[in-house]
Motif scaffolding. Structure first.
Motif, PDB file in Angstrom:
ATOM      1  N   ILE A 108      55.309  37.946  45.399  1.00  0.00           N
ATOM      2  CA  ILE A 108      56.581  38.056  46.126  1.00  0.00           C
ATOM      3  C   ILE A 108      56.331  38.249  47.616  1.00  0.00           C
ATOM      4  CG2 ILE A 108      58.661  39.446  46.460  1.00  0.00           C
ATOM      5  CD1 ILE A 108      58.602  40.019  43.440  1.00  0.00           C
ATOM      6  N   TYR A 109      55.499  39.259  47.962  1.00  0.00           N
ATOM      7  CA  TYR A 109      55.253  39.498  49.387  1.00  0.00           C
ATOM      8  C   TYR A 109      53.836  39.948  49.733  1.00  0.00           C
ATOM      9  CZ  TYR A 109      55.969  44.524  48.357  1.00  0.00           C
ATOM     10  OH  TYR A 109      55.874  45.797  47.854  1.00  0.00           O
ATOM     11  N   GLY A 110      53.058  40.373  48.759  1.00  0.00           N
ATOM     12  CA  GLY A 110      51.731  40.900  49.050  1.00  0.00           C
ATOM     13  C   GLY A 110      50.790  39.891  49.679  1.00  0.00           C
ATOM     14  N   SER A 158      51.544  37.273  51.381  1.00  0.00           N
ATOM     15  CA  SER A 158      51.997  36.996  52.739  1.00  0.00           C
ATOM     16  C   SER A 158      51.619  38.119  53.689  1.00  0.00           C
ATOM     17  CB  SER A 158      53.519  36.795  52.759  1.00  0.00           C
ATOM     18  OG  SER A 158      53.954  36.373  54.035  1.00  0.00           O
ATOM     19  N   PHE A 159      51.804  39.378  53.244  1.00  0.00           N
ATOM     20  CA  PHE A 159      51.474  40.522  54.091  1.00  0.00           C
ATOM     21  C   PHE A 159      49.976  40.574  54.415  1.00  0.00           C
ATOM     22  CE2 PHE A 159      55.212  43.671  53.287  1.00  0.00           C
ATOM     23  CZ  PHE A 159      56.107  42.688  53.661  1.00  0.00           C
ATOM     24  N   ALA A 160      49.151  40.106  53.480  1.00  0.00           N
ATOM     25  CA  ALA A 160      47.701  40.158  53.692  1.00  0.00           C
ATOM     26  C   ALA A 160      47.155  38.886  54.338  1.00  0.00           C
ATOM     27  CB  ALA A 160      46.985  40.410  52.360  1.00  0.00           C
ATOM     28  N   PHE A 161      47.604  37.720  53.865  1.00  0.00           N
ATOM     29  CA  PHE A 161      47.025  36.452  54.306  1.00  0.00           C
ATOM     30  C   PHE A 161      48.091  35.416  54.671  1.00  0.00           C
ATOM     31  CE2 PHE A 161      44.032  38.317  51.191  1.00  0.00           C
ATOM     32  CZ  PHE A 161      42.914  38.466  52.012  1.00  0.00           C
ATOM     33  N   GLY A 162      49.179  35.870  55.282  1.00  0.00           N
ATOM     34  CA  GLY A 162      50.307  34.981  55.539  1.00  0.00           C
ATOM     35  C   GLY A 162      50.193  34.084  56.740  1.00  0.00           C
ATOM     36  N   GLY A 163      49.063  34.142  57.440  1.00  0.00           N
ATOM     37  CA  GLY A 163      48.861  33.249  58.574  1.00  0.00           C
ATOM     38  C   GLY A 163      49.374  33.768  59.894  1.00  0.00           C
ATOM     39  N   GLY A 164      49.851  35.010  59.921  1.00  0.00           N
ATOM     40  CA  GLY A 164      50.315  35.596  61.174  1.00  0.00           C
ATOM     41  C   GLY A 164      49.154  35.947  62.100  1.00  0.00           C
ATOM     42  N   PHE A 205      42.779  30.835  45.263  1.00  0.00           N
ATOM     43  CA  PHE A 205      42.490  31.929  46.193  1.00  0.00           C
ATOM     44  C   PHE A 205      43.515  33.049  46.025  1.00  0.00           C
ATOM     45  CE2 PHE A 205      43.023  33.954  50.401  1.00  0.00           C
ATOM     46  CZ  PHE A 205      41.741  34.447  50.575  1.00  0.00           C
ATOM     47  N   ILE A 206      44.762  32.681  45.840  1.00  0.00           N
ATOM     48  CA  ILE A 206      45.826  33.669  45.638  1.00  0.00           C
ATOM     49  C   ILE A 206      45.553  34.500  44.381  1.00  0.00           C
ATOM     50  CG2 ILE A 206      48.269  33.954  45.033  1.00  0.00           C
ATOM     51  CD1 ILE A 206      48.807  31.472  46.829  1.00  0.00           C
ATOM     52  N   CYS A 207      45.197  33.838  43.295  1.00  0.00           N
ATOM     53  CA  CYS A 207      44.910  34.554  42.043  1.00  0.00           C
ATOM     54  C   CYS A 207      43.687  35.452  42.177  1.00  0.00           C
ATOM     55  CB  CYS A 207      44.707  33.560  40.903  1.00  0.00           C
ATOM     56  SG  CYS A 207      46.211  32.742  40.352  1.00  0.00           S
ATOM     57  N   PHE A 208      42.638  34.954  42.823  1.00  0.00           N
ATOM     58  CA  PHE A 208      41.425  35.757  43.001  1.00  0.00           C
ATOM     59  C   PHE A 208      41.742  37.023  43.779  1.00  0.00           C
ATOM     60  CE2 PHE A 208      37.360  36.561  45.350  1.00  0.00           C
ATOM     61  CZ  PHE A 208      36.595  36.923  44.247  1.00  0.00           C
ATOM     62  N   GLN A 209      42.429  36.893  44.902  1.00  0.00           N
ATOM     63  CA  GLN A 209      42.774  38.066  45.701  1.00  0.00           C
ATOM     64  C   GLN A 209      43.792  38.958  44.988  1.00  0.00           C
ATOM     65  OE1 GLN A 209      41.545  39.338  48.404  1.00  0.00           O
ATOM     66  NE2 GLN A 209      40.071  37.726  48.868  1.00  0.00           N
ATOM     67  N   MET A 210      44.617  38.378  44.157  1.00  0.00           N
ATOM     68  CA  MET A 210      45.591  39.152  43.391  1.00  0.00           C
ATOM     69  C   MET A 210      44.906  40.141  42.463  1.00  0.00           C
ATOM     70  SD  MET A 210      48.604  37.715  40.873  1.00  0.00           S
ATOM     71  CE  MET A 210      47.438  36.992  39.702  1.00  0.00           C
ATOM     72  N   THR A 211      43.805  39.732  41.845  1.00  0.00           N
ATOM     73  CA  THR A 211      43.104  40.639  40.934  1.00  0.00           C
ATOM     74  C   THR A 211      42.514  41.828  41.687  1.00  0.00           C
ATOM     75  OG1 THR A 211      41.062  39.308  41.066  1.00  0.00           O
ATOM     76  CG2 THR A 211      42.583  38.820  39.261  1.00  0.00           C
ATOM     77  N   PHE A 212      42.060  41.611  42.914  1.00  0.00           N
ATOM     78  CA  PHE A 212      41.563  42.718  43.735  1.00  0.00           C
ATOM     79  C   PHE A 212      42.700  43.707  44.020  1.00  0.00           C
ATOM     80  CE2 PHE A 212      38.038  40.039  44.147  1.00  0.00           C
ATOM     81  CZ  PHE A 212      37.010  40.630  44.888  1.00  0.00           C
ATOM     82  N   ALA A 213      43.849  43.150  44.407  1.00  0.00           N
ATOM     83  CA  ALA A 213      44.998  43.991  44.735  1.00  0.00           C
ATOM     84  C   ALA A 213      45.468  44.792  43.528  1.00  0.00           C
ATOM     85  CB  ALA A 213      46.139  43.127  45.270  1.00  0.00           C
ATOM     86  N   ALA A 214      45.429  44.199  42.345  1.00  0.00           N
ATOM     87  CA  ALA A 214      45.873  44.883  41.129  1.00  0.00           C
ATOM     88  C   ALA A 214      44.873  45.937  40.672  1.00  0.00           C
ATOM     89  CB  ALA A 214      46.101  43.856  40.017  1.00  0.00           C
ATOM     90  N   PHE A 224      51.687  49.455  51.972  1.00  0.00           N
ATOM     91  CA  PHE A 224      51.395  49.968  53.305  1.00  0.00           C
ATOM     92  C   PHE A 224      49.936  50.365  53.526  1.00  0.00           C
ATOM     93  CE2 PHE A 224      55.942  50.699  52.625  1.00  0.00           C
ATOM     94  CZ  PHE A 224      56.450  50.044  53.738  1.00  0.00           C
ATOM     95  N   ALA A 225      49.130  50.376  52.465  1.00  0.00           N
ATOM     96  CA  ALA A 225      47.699  50.672  52.629  1.00  0.00           C
ATOM     97  C   ALA A 225      46.849  49.463  52.258  1.00  0.00           C
ATOM     98  CB  ALA A 225      47.290  51.882  51.787  1.00  0.00           C
ATOM     99  N   TYR A 226      46.984  48.986  51.007  1.00  0.00           N
ATOM    100  CA  TYR A 226      46.089  47.905  50.581  1.00  0.00           C
ATOM    101  C   TYR A 226      46.302  46.610  51.346  1.00  0.00           C
ATOM    102  CZ  TYR A 226      43.337  44.645  47.959  1.00  0.00           C
ATOM    103  OH  TYR A 226      42.405  43.685  47.649  1.00  0.00           O
ATOM    104  N   PHE A 227      47.535  46.114  51.402  1.00  0.00           N
ATOM    105  CA  PHE A 227      47.780  44.818  52.051  1.00  0.00           C
ATOM    106  C   PHE A 227      47.359  44.820  53.528  1.00  0.00           C
ATOM    107  CE2 PHE A 227      51.519  44.302  48.854  1.00  0.00           C
ATOM    108  CZ  PHE A 227      50.617  44.007  47.833  1.00  0.00           C
TER     109      PHE A 227
END
Length: 450
Positions: A98-100, A102-108, A144-153, A182-185
Protein backbone atom coordinates in the motif's frame (compact mmCIF):
# COMPACT_ATOMS: atom_id res chain seq x y z
CA UNK A 1 30.62 1.54 -45.86
CA UNK A 2 32.73 -1.08 -44.16
CA UNK A 3 32.00 0.51 -40.78
CA UNK A 4 28.28 0.62 -41.57
CA UNK A 5 28.31 -3.03 -42.64
CA UNK A 6 29.72 -4.02 -39.24
CA UNK A 7 26.81 -2.27 -37.53
CA UNK A 8 23.86 -3.09 -39.78
CA UNK A 9 22.19 -6.09 -41.43
CA UNK A 10 22.39 -6.87 -45.20
CA UNK A 11 18.96 -5.50 -46.11
CA UNK A 12 19.61 -2.30 -44.22
CA UNK A 13 23.05 -2.05 -45.85
CA UNK A 14 21.50 -2.26 -49.33
CA UNK A 15 19.13 0.56 -48.50
CA UNK A 16 21.96 2.72 -47.19
CA UNK A 17 24.05 2.13 -50.32
CA UNK A 18 21.41 3.88 -52.39
CA UNK A 19 21.66 7.05 -50.30
CA UNK A 20 23.85 10.10 -50.98
CA UNK A 21 27.24 10.25 -49.24
CA UNK A 22 26.07 12.71 -46.59
CA UNK A 23 23.09 10.48 -45.77
CA UNK A 24 25.33 7.42 -45.55
CA UNK A 25 27.53 9.25 -43.03
CA UNK A 26 24.48 10.20 -40.97
CA UNK A 27 23.25 6.61 -41.09
CA UNK A 28 26.63 5.38 -39.88
CA UNK A 29 26.53 7.76 -36.91
CA UNK A 30 23.00 6.69 -36.05
CA UNK A 31 23.97 3.01 -36.28
CA UNK A 32 26.92 3.60 -33.96
CA UNK A 33 24.66 5.34 -31.44
CA UNK A 34 22.25 2.41 -31.50
CA UNK A 35 25.09 -0.08 -31.12
CA UNK A 36 26.44 1.80 -28.13
CA UNK A 37 23.05 1.81 -26.40
CA UNK A 38 23.01 -0.89 -23.70
CA UNK A 39 19.77 -2.84 -23.68
CA UNK A 40 18.92 -3.91 -20.11
CA UNK A 41 19.25 -7.66 -19.70
CA UNK A 42 16.96 -9.75 -17.50
CA UNK A 43 18.94 -12.90 -16.83
CA UNK A 44 16.73 -15.89 -16.00
CA UNK A 45 19.38 -17.27 -13.66
CA UNK A 46 19.31 -14.07 -11.60
CA UNK A 47 15.52 -14.11 -11.57
CA UNK A 48 15.36 -17.75 -10.49
CA UNK A 49 17.83 -17.17 -7.67
CA UNK A 50 16.00 -14.07 -6.42
CA UNK A 51 12.68 -15.91 -6.47
CA UNK A 52 14.27 -18.58 -4.29
CA UNK A 53 15.94 -16.00 -2.02
CA UNK A 54 12.63 -14.29 -1.43
CA UNK A 55 10.88 -17.43 -0.22
CA UNK A 56 13.95 -18.31 1.88
CA UNK A 57 13.63 -15.01 3.75
CA UNK A 58 9.91 -15.65 4.19
CA UNK A 59 10.83 -19.07 5.62
CA UNK A 60 12.83 -17.21 8.27
CA UNK A 61 9.61 -15.60 9.52
CA UNK A 62 7.25 -18.53 9.20
CA UNK A 63 8.12 -20.89 10.68
CA UNK A 64 11.72 -19.82 11.57
CA UNK A 65 11.32 -16.95 14.04
CA UNK A 66 7.99 -18.32 15.25
CA UNK A 67 9.48 -21.68 16.32
CA UNK A 68 12.78 -20.22 17.55
CA UNK A 69 11.04 -17.74 19.85
CA UNK A 70 8.20 -20.12 20.64
CA UNK A 71 10.56 -22.74 22.02
CA UNK A 72 12.29 -20.15 24.20
CA UNK A 73 9.17 -19.08 26.10
CA UNK A 74 7.18 -21.09 28.61
CA UNK A 75 4.64 -23.55 27.18
CA UNK A 76 1.70 -21.38 28.27
CA UNK A 77 2.91 -18.62 25.94
CA UNK A 78 4.02 -20.67 22.94
CA UNK A 79 0.94 -20.05 20.82
CA UNK A 80 0.95 -16.32 21.60
CA UNK A 81 4.40 -16.03 20.02
CA UNK A 82 3.23 -17.95 16.96
CA UNK A 83 0.23 -15.63 16.61
CA UNK A 84 2.24 -12.45 17.08
CA UNK A 85 4.79 -13.52 14.48
CA UNK A 86 2.11 -14.56 12.00
CA UNK A 87 -0.03 -11.43 12.29
CA UNK A 88 2.91 -9.03 12.29
CA UNK A 89 4.27 -10.62 9.12
CA UNK A 90 0.93 -10.55 7.32
CA UNK A 91 0.05 -7.02 8.42
CA UNK A 92 3.37 -5.61 7.25
CA UNK A 93 3.09 -7.36 3.88
CA UNK A 94 -0.21 -5.58 3.23
CA UNK A 95 1.20 -2.24 4.40
CA UNK A 96 4.27 -2.73 2.21
CA UNK A 97 2.34 -2.83 -1.04
CA UNK A 98 0.00 0.00 0.00
CA UNK A 99 2.65 2.53 1.02
CA UNK A 100 5.76 0.90 2.49
CA UNK A 101 7.55 0.26 -0.79
CA UNK A 102 6.90 3.84 -1.86
CA UNK A 103 8.11 5.26 1.47
CA UNK A 104 11.34 3.25 1.20
CA UNK A 105 12.04 3.05 -2.55
CA UNK A 106 9.53 5.38 -4.20
CA UNK A 107 12.05 7.27 -6.30
CA UNK A 108 11.94 10.51 -4.33
CA UNK A 109 15.03 12.67 -3.80
CA UNK A 110 14.66 13.11 -0.05
CA UNK A 111 17.51 11.66 2.06
CA UNK A 112 14.96 10.41 4.60
CA UNK A 113 12.07 8.81 2.70
CA UNK A 114 11.16 7.64 -0.77
CA UNK A 115 8.06 9.76 -1.26
CA UNK A 116 4.59 8.82 -2.50
CA UNK A 117 5.36 8.14 -6.14
CA UNK A 118 4.61 4.42 -5.84
CA UNK A 119 1.69 4.36 -3.43
CA UNK A 120 -0.42 1.24 -4.08
CA UNK A 121 2.46 0.18 -6.41
CA UNK A 122 1.44 2.85 -8.88
CA UNK A 123 3.17 2.44 -12.24
CA UNK A 124 4.49 -1.04 -11.47
CA UNK A 125 3.58 -3.98 -13.70
CA UNK A 126 5.05 -7.26 -14.89
CA UNK A 127 7.25 -5.42 -17.40
CA UNK A 128 8.74 -3.01 -14.83
CA UNK A 129 12.39 -3.64 -14.04
CA UNK A 130 14.65 -2.84 -11.09
CA UNK A 131 18.39 -2.32 -11.30
CA UNK A 132 20.98 -4.74 -9.90
CA UNK A 133 24.60 -4.03 -9.00
CA UNK A 134 25.82 -4.78 -12.54
CA UNK A 135 25.21 -2.10 -15.15
CA UNK A 136 22.78 -3.26 -17.79
CA UNK A 137 21.37 -6.14 -15.74
CA UNK A 138 17.90 -5.93 -14.22
CA UNK A 139 15.32 -8.04 -12.40
CA UNK A 140 11.52 -7.64 -12.43
CA UNK A 141 10.40 -4.89 -10.07
CA UNK A 142 7.71 -7.12 -8.61
CA UNK A 143 10.49 -9.49 -7.58
CA UNK A 144 12.49 -6.71 -5.92
CA UNK A 145 9.32 -5.57 -4.16
CA UNK A 146 8.66 -9.07 -2.81
CA UNK A 147 12.27 -9.55 -1.70
CA UNK A 148 12.30 -6.27 0.22
CA UNK A 149 8.83 -7.01 1.57
CA UNK A 150 10.10 -10.09 3.39
CA UNK A 151 12.78 -7.98 5.11
CA UNK A 152 10.15 -5.46 6.20
CA UNK A 153 7.87 -8.21 7.54
CA UNK A 154 10.67 -10.01 9.37
CA UNK A 155 12.14 -7.07 11.27
CA UNK A 156 9.24 -6.16 13.59
CA UNK A 157 8.71 -9.88 14.24
CA UNK A 158 12.21 -9.93 15.75
CA UNK A 159 11.26 -7.20 18.22
CA UNK A 160 8.65 -9.23 20.12
CA UNK A 161 11.35 -11.32 21.81
CA UNK A 162 12.29 -8.33 23.96
CA UNK A 163 8.98 -8.31 25.84
CA UNK A 164 7.57 -11.79 25.22
CA UNK A 165 5.07 -13.30 27.68
CA UNK A 166 3.60 -10.03 28.98
CA UNK A 167 2.33 -7.71 26.21
CA UNK A 168 -1.20 -7.38 24.84
CA UNK A 169 -1.70 -8.82 21.37
CA UNK A 170 -3.48 -5.69 20.14
CA UNK A 171 -0.64 -3.51 21.44
CA UNK A 172 1.88 -5.57 19.47
CA UNK A 173 0.01 -4.98 16.21
CA UNK A 174 -0.52 -1.25 16.82
CA UNK A 175 3.13 -0.78 17.74
CA UNK A 176 4.30 -2.73 14.69
CA UNK A 177 2.25 -0.65 12.25
CA UNK A 178 3.56 2.63 13.68
CA UNK A 179 7.12 1.37 13.98
CA UNK A 180 7.54 0.05 10.45
CA UNK A 181 6.03 3.26 9.09
CA UNK A 182 8.28 5.68 10.93
CA UNK A 183 11.36 3.58 11.76
CA UNK A 184 11.83 0.72 9.30
CA UNK A 185 10.78 2.38 6.03
CA UNK A 186 12.83 5.58 6.57
CA UNK A 187 15.95 3.72 7.72
CA UNK A 188 15.68 1.28 4.80
CA UNK A 189 15.54 4.31 2.50
CA UNK A 190 18.44 6.06 4.22
CA UNK A 191 20.69 2.99 4.01
CA UNK A 192 19.74 1.31 0.71
CA UNK A 193 18.21 3.90 -1.60
CA UNK A 194 20.47 5.90 -3.92
CA UNK A 195 19.14 9.17 -2.50
CA UNK A 196 19.35 8.00 1.13
CA UNK A 197 21.34 9.90 3.74
CA UNK A 198 23.45 7.00 4.99
CA UNK A 199 23.84 5.52 1.50
CA UNK A 200 25.42 8.75 0.32
CA UNK A 201 27.80 8.78 3.26
CA UNK A 202 29.20 5.62 1.73
CA UNK A 203 28.21 3.29 4.58
CA UNK A 204 28.37 -0.45 3.84
CA UNK A 205 25.36 -2.50 4.89
CA UNK A 206 25.13 -5.40 2.47
CA UNK A 207 22.10 -7.18 3.91
CA UNK A 208 20.71 -5.24 6.88
CA UNK A 209 22.94 -4.86 9.94
CA UNK A 210 21.53 -1.40 10.62
CA UNK A 211 18.20 -1.68 8.81
CA UNK A 212 17.15 -4.97 10.41
CA UNK A 213 19.20 -5.97 13.43
CA UNK A 214 20.27 -2.77 15.18
CA UNK A 215 16.88 -1.31 14.30
CA UNK A 216 14.99 -4.24 15.86
CA UNK A 217 17.39 -4.74 18.77
CA UNK A 218 17.10 -1.17 20.02
CA UNK A 219 13.29 -1.22 19.65
CA UNK A 220 13.18 -4.45 21.68
CA UNK A 221 15.26 -2.88 24.45
CA UNK A 222 12.96 0.16 24.56
CA UNK A 223 9.97 -2.16 24.82
CA UNK A 224 11.54 -4.22 27.60
CA UNK A 225 12.26 -1.07 29.61
CA UNK A 226 8.83 0.51 29.10
CA UNK A 227 6.77 -2.64 29.69
CA UNK A 228 8.79 -3.85 32.67
CA UNK A 229 9.91 -7.24 33.93
CA UNK A 230 7.94 -10.45 33.82
CA UNK A 231 6.18 -11.40 37.04
CA UNK A 232 8.35 -13.82 39.01
CA UNK A 233 11.57 -13.07 37.12
CA UNK A 234 14.47 -14.42 39.15
CA UNK A 235 12.14 -16.37 41.45
CA UNK A 236 10.22 -18.68 39.13
CA UNK A 237 11.51 -21.10 36.51
CA UNK A 238 11.43 -19.31 33.16
CA UNK A 239 13.61 -21.72 31.22
CA UNK A 240 12.74 -22.42 27.56
CA UNK A 241 9.96 -24.97 27.38
CA UNK A 242 11.32 -26.72 24.26
CA UNK A 243 14.95 -26.53 23.22
CA UNK A 244 14.08 -28.97 20.45
CA UNK A 245 11.69 -26.40 18.99
CA UNK A 246 14.27 -23.66 19.45
CA UNK A 247 16.93 -25.71 17.68
CA UNK A 248 14.55 -26.39 14.79
CA UNK A 249 13.73 -22.69 14.54
CA UNK A 250 17.38 -21.63 14.73
CA UNK A 251 18.31 -24.10 12.00
CA UNK A 252 15.52 -22.75 9.82
CA UNK A 253 16.83 -19.25 10.40
CA UNK A 254 20.34 -20.22 9.31
CA UNK A 255 18.94 -21.96 6.24
CA UNK A 256 16.74 -19.00 5.34
CA UNK A 257 19.55 -16.55 6.03
CA UNK A 258 21.21 -17.56 2.77
CA UNK A 259 18.28 -15.89 1.04
CA UNK A 260 18.74 -12.91 3.34
CA UNK A 261 22.48 -12.46 2.75
CA UNK A 262 23.20 -14.08 -0.60
CA UNK A 263 19.98 -12.76 -2.10
CA UNK A 264 21.03 -9.21 -1.22
CA UNK A 265 23.58 -9.52 -4.03
CA UNK A 266 20.57 -9.42 -6.41
CA UNK A 267 22.44 -11.58 -8.95
CA UNK A 268 23.65 -15.16 -9.18
CA UNK A 269 27.38 -14.50 -9.65
CA UNK A 270 30.72 -14.51 -7.82
CA UNK A 271 29.56 -11.87 -5.37
CA UNK A 272 26.76 -14.16 -4.31
CA UNK A 273 29.20 -16.99 -3.61
CA UNK A 274 31.31 -14.67 -1.41
CA UNK A 275 28.23 -13.82 0.65
CA UNK A 276 27.39 -17.53 0.85
CA UNK A 277 30.73 -18.75 2.17
CA UNK A 278 30.87 -15.89 4.68
CA UNK A 279 27.40 -16.79 5.94
CA UNK A 280 28.57 -20.37 6.45
CA UNK A 281 31.88 -19.77 8.21
CA UNK A 282 31.04 -16.73 10.34
CA UNK A 283 28.07 -18.58 11.80
CA UNK A 284 29.98 -21.79 12.35
CA UNK A 285 32.81 -19.92 14.08
CA UNK A 286 30.33 -18.10 16.30
CA UNK A 287 28.69 -21.37 17.41
CA UNK A 288 32.07 -22.89 18.26
CA UNK A 289 33.20 -19.75 20.09
CA UNK A 290 30.02 -19.44 22.19
CA UNK A 291 30.19 -23.11 23.16
CA UNK A 292 33.86 -22.82 24.13
CA UNK A 293 33.26 -19.68 26.19
CA UNK A 294 30.25 -21.22 27.91
CA UNK A 295 32.12 -24.45 28.56
CA UNK A 296 34.98 -22.57 30.19
CA UNK A 297 32.70 -20.25 32.18
CA UNK A 298 30.02 -22.73 33.27
CA UNK A 299 31.67 -26.08 32.83
CA UNK A 300 29.07 -27.15 30.26
CA UNK A 301 28.20 -26.09 26.74
CA UNK A 302 24.43 -25.84 26.22
CA UNK A 303 22.17 -26.12 23.19
CA UNK A 304 20.72 -22.73 24.14
CA UNK A 305 24.24 -21.31 23.96
CA UNK A 306 24.92 -22.93 20.59
CA UNK A 307 21.66 -21.53 19.18
CA UNK A 308 22.48 -18.10 20.60
CA UNK A 309 25.94 -18.20 19.03
CA UNK A 310 24.36 -19.22 15.73
CA UNK A 311 22.15 -16.14 15.66
CA UNK A 312 24.97 -13.88 16.86
CA UNK A 313 27.20 -15.01 14.00
CA UNK A 314 24.45 -14.61 11.42
CA UNK A 315 23.61 -11.12 12.68
CA UNK A 316 27.23 -9.95 12.72
CA UNK A 317 28.06 -11.15 9.21
CA UNK A 318 24.88 -9.70 7.68
CA UNK A 319 26.20 -6.19 6.90
CA UNK A 320 29.64 -7.51 5.97
CA UNK A 321 28.98 -10.68 3.96
CA UNK A 322 29.43 -9.10 0.53
CA UNK A 323 32.66 -7.20 1.22
CA UNK A 324 34.78 -9.21 3.66
CA UNK A 325 36.76 -12.42 3.09
CA UNK A 326 36.17 -15.81 4.74
CA UNK A 327 38.98 -15.34 7.28
CA UNK A 328 37.54 -11.99 8.27
CA UNK A 329 34.13 -13.62 8.57
CA UNK A 330 35.50 -16.22 11.00
CA UNK A 331 37.11 -13.54 13.16
CA UNK A 332 33.95 -11.43 13.08
CA UNK A 333 31.86 -14.42 14.17
CA UNK A 334 34.16 -15.14 17.11
CA UNK A 335 34.17 -11.50 18.25
CA UNK A 336 30.38 -11.26 17.98
CA UNK A 337 29.88 -14.40 20.06
CA UNK A 338 32.23 -13.19 22.80
CA UNK A 339 30.67 -9.74 23.07
CA UNK A 340 27.07 -10.96 22.83
CA UNK A 341 27.75 -13.64 25.45
CA UNK A 342 29.04 -10.96 27.80
CA UNK A 343 25.95 -8.82 27.23
CA UNK A 344 23.36 -11.55 27.77
CA UNK A 345 25.06 -13.11 30.79
CA UNK A 346 26.59 -10.10 32.54
CA UNK A 347 25.44 -6.69 31.31
CA UNK A 348 21.72 -7.57 31.26
CA UNK A 349 21.85 -8.89 34.82
CA UNK A 350 23.90 -5.94 36.03
CA UNK A 351 21.48 -3.39 34.56
CA UNK A 352 18.40 -5.38 35.56
CA UNK A 353 16.31 -5.11 32.39
CA UNK A 354 14.21 -8.03 31.17
CA UNK A 355 14.98 -8.56 27.49
CA UNK A 356 13.13 -11.89 27.52
CA UNK A 357 14.80 -13.56 24.54
CA UNK A 358 17.92 -11.38 24.31
CA UNK A 359 16.92 -9.48 21.20
CA UNK A 360 19.04 -6.47 22.11
CA UNK A 361 21.88 -8.59 23.49
CA UNK A 362 22.20 -10.58 20.25
CA UNK A 363 20.55 -8.66 17.40
CA UNK A 364 21.32 -5.16 18.68
CA UNK A 365 24.83 -5.78 19.97
CA UNK A 366 25.69 -8.29 17.24
CA UNK A 367 24.45 -5.84 14.62
CA UNK A 368 26.67 -3.08 16.04
CA UNK A 369 29.70 -5.40 16.08
CA UNK A 370 28.98 -6.43 12.49
CA UNK A 371 28.41 -2.89 11.21
CA UNK A 372 31.61 -1.54 12.74
CA UNK A 373 33.57 -4.68 11.84
CA UNK A 374 32.48 -4.27 8.22
CA UNK A 375 34.54 -1.11 8.01
CA UNK A 376 37.61 -2.97 9.23
CA UNK A 377 37.44 -6.35 7.51
CA UNK A 378 36.35 -5.04 4.11
CA UNK A 379 39.92 -3.89 3.49
CA UNK A 380 41.88 -5.96 0.97
CA UNK A 381 44.79 -6.13 3.41
CA UNK A 382 42.50 -8.11 5.74
CA UNK A 383 40.99 -10.29 3.03
CA UNK A 384 38.17 -7.97 1.98
CA UNK A 385 37.26 -6.74 -1.50
CA UNK A 386 38.18 -3.06 -1.11
CA UNK A 387 41.74 -2.10 -1.99
CA UNK A 388 43.62 0.84 -3.51
CA UNK A 389 42.45 4.00 -1.76
CA UNK A 390 40.27 2.23 0.85
CA UNK A 391 40.68 3.72 4.32
CA UNK A 392 39.91 1.44 7.26
CA UNK A 393 39.73 4.37 9.68
CA UNK A 394 37.65 6.55 7.36
CA UNK A 395 35.17 3.77 6.52
CA UNK A 396 34.88 2.67 10.15
CA UNK A 397 33.99 6.23 11.18
CA UNK A 398 31.25 6.24 8.54
CA UNK A 399 30.00 2.88 9.83
CA UNK A 400 29.85 4.24 13.38
CA UNK A 401 27.93 7.29 12.19
CA UNK A 402 25.39 5.01 10.50
CA UNK A 403 25.02 2.98 13.71
CA UNK A 404 24.50 6.10 15.83
CA UNK A 405 21.84 7.52 13.50
CA UNK A 406 20.01 4.18 13.45
CA UNK A 407 20.06 3.85 17.24
CA UNK A 408 18.79 7.38 17.86
CA UNK A 409 16.13 7.23 15.15
CA UNK A 410 14.63 3.89 16.14
CA UNK A 411 14.83 4.65 19.88
CA UNK A 412 12.78 7.83 19.46
CA UNK A 413 10.22 6.22 17.15
CA UNK A 414 9.95 3.18 19.43
CA UNK A 415 9.22 5.25 22.53
CA UNK A 416 6.51 7.19 20.69
CA UNK A 417 5.02 4.03 19.14
CA UNK A 418 4.83 2.22 22.48
CA UNK A 419 3.30 5.28 24.15
CA UNK A 420 0.63 5.53 21.45
CA UNK A 421 -0.20 1.82 21.79
CA UNK A 422 -0.35 2.26 25.56
CA UNK A 423 -2.80 5.17 25.23
CA UNK A 424 -5.04 3.25 22.83
CA UNK A 425 -5.22 -0.24 24.36
CA UNK A 426 -2.60 -0.42 27.11
CA UNK A 427 0.68 -2.29 26.74
CA UNK A 428 0.68 -4.94 29.41
CA UNK A 429 -1.76 -7.71 30.24
CA UNK A 430 -3.09 -7.87 33.80
CA UNK A 431 -1.35 -9.93 36.47
CA UNK A 432 -3.83 -12.81 36.37
CA UNK A 433 -3.60 -13.11 32.58
CA UNK A 434 0.18 -13.15 32.72
CA UNK A 435 0.18 -15.91 35.33
CA UNK A 436 -2.34 -18.04 33.41
CA UNK A 437 -0.48 -17.51 30.15
CA UNK A 438 -1.21 -15.55 27.00
CA UNK A 439 -2.23 -18.59 24.97
CA UNK A 440 -5.51 -18.91 26.83
CA UNK A 441 -6.13 -15.35 27.94
CA UNK A 442 -5.30 -13.66 24.61
CA UNK A 443 -6.28 -16.34 22.10
CA UNK A 444 -8.51 -18.85 23.89
CA UNK A 445 -6.50 -21.87 22.85
CA UNK A 446 -3.31 -23.69 23.76
CA UNK A 447 -0.28 -24.86 21.86
CA UNK A 448 -0.40 -28.23 23.64
CA UNK A 449 -3.09 -30.46 25.14
CA UNK A 450 -2.84 -33.23 27.65
Amino acid sequence: MKKISQLMGLSALAAVAALPAWAQEAAAEAAEAVAETVTPVMDKGDVAWMLMSTVLVFFMILPGIALFYGGLVRSKNMLSVLMQTTLIGCTVMVIWVIYGYSFAFGGGTSPFWGGMGKLFLSGVNADSMAATFSEGYVIPEYLFICFQMTFAALTPALIIGGFAERIKFSAVIIFSVIWVTFAYFPIAHMVWDASGLIFNWGAIDFAGGTVVHINAGVAALVGALLIGKRIGLGKENMAPHSMVMTMIGASMLWFGWFGFNVGSNLEANGGATLAMINTFVATAAAVVAWSLIEGLARGKASMLGAASGMIAGLVAVTPACGTIGPMGAIILGVIASAVCYFFVTTVKNALGYDDSLDVFGIHGVGGIIGAVGTGIFSAATLGGVNGDDYSIVGQTIIQIQAVVVTIIWTAIVSVVAFKIADLIVGLRVDTESERIGLDQTAHGESAYHG
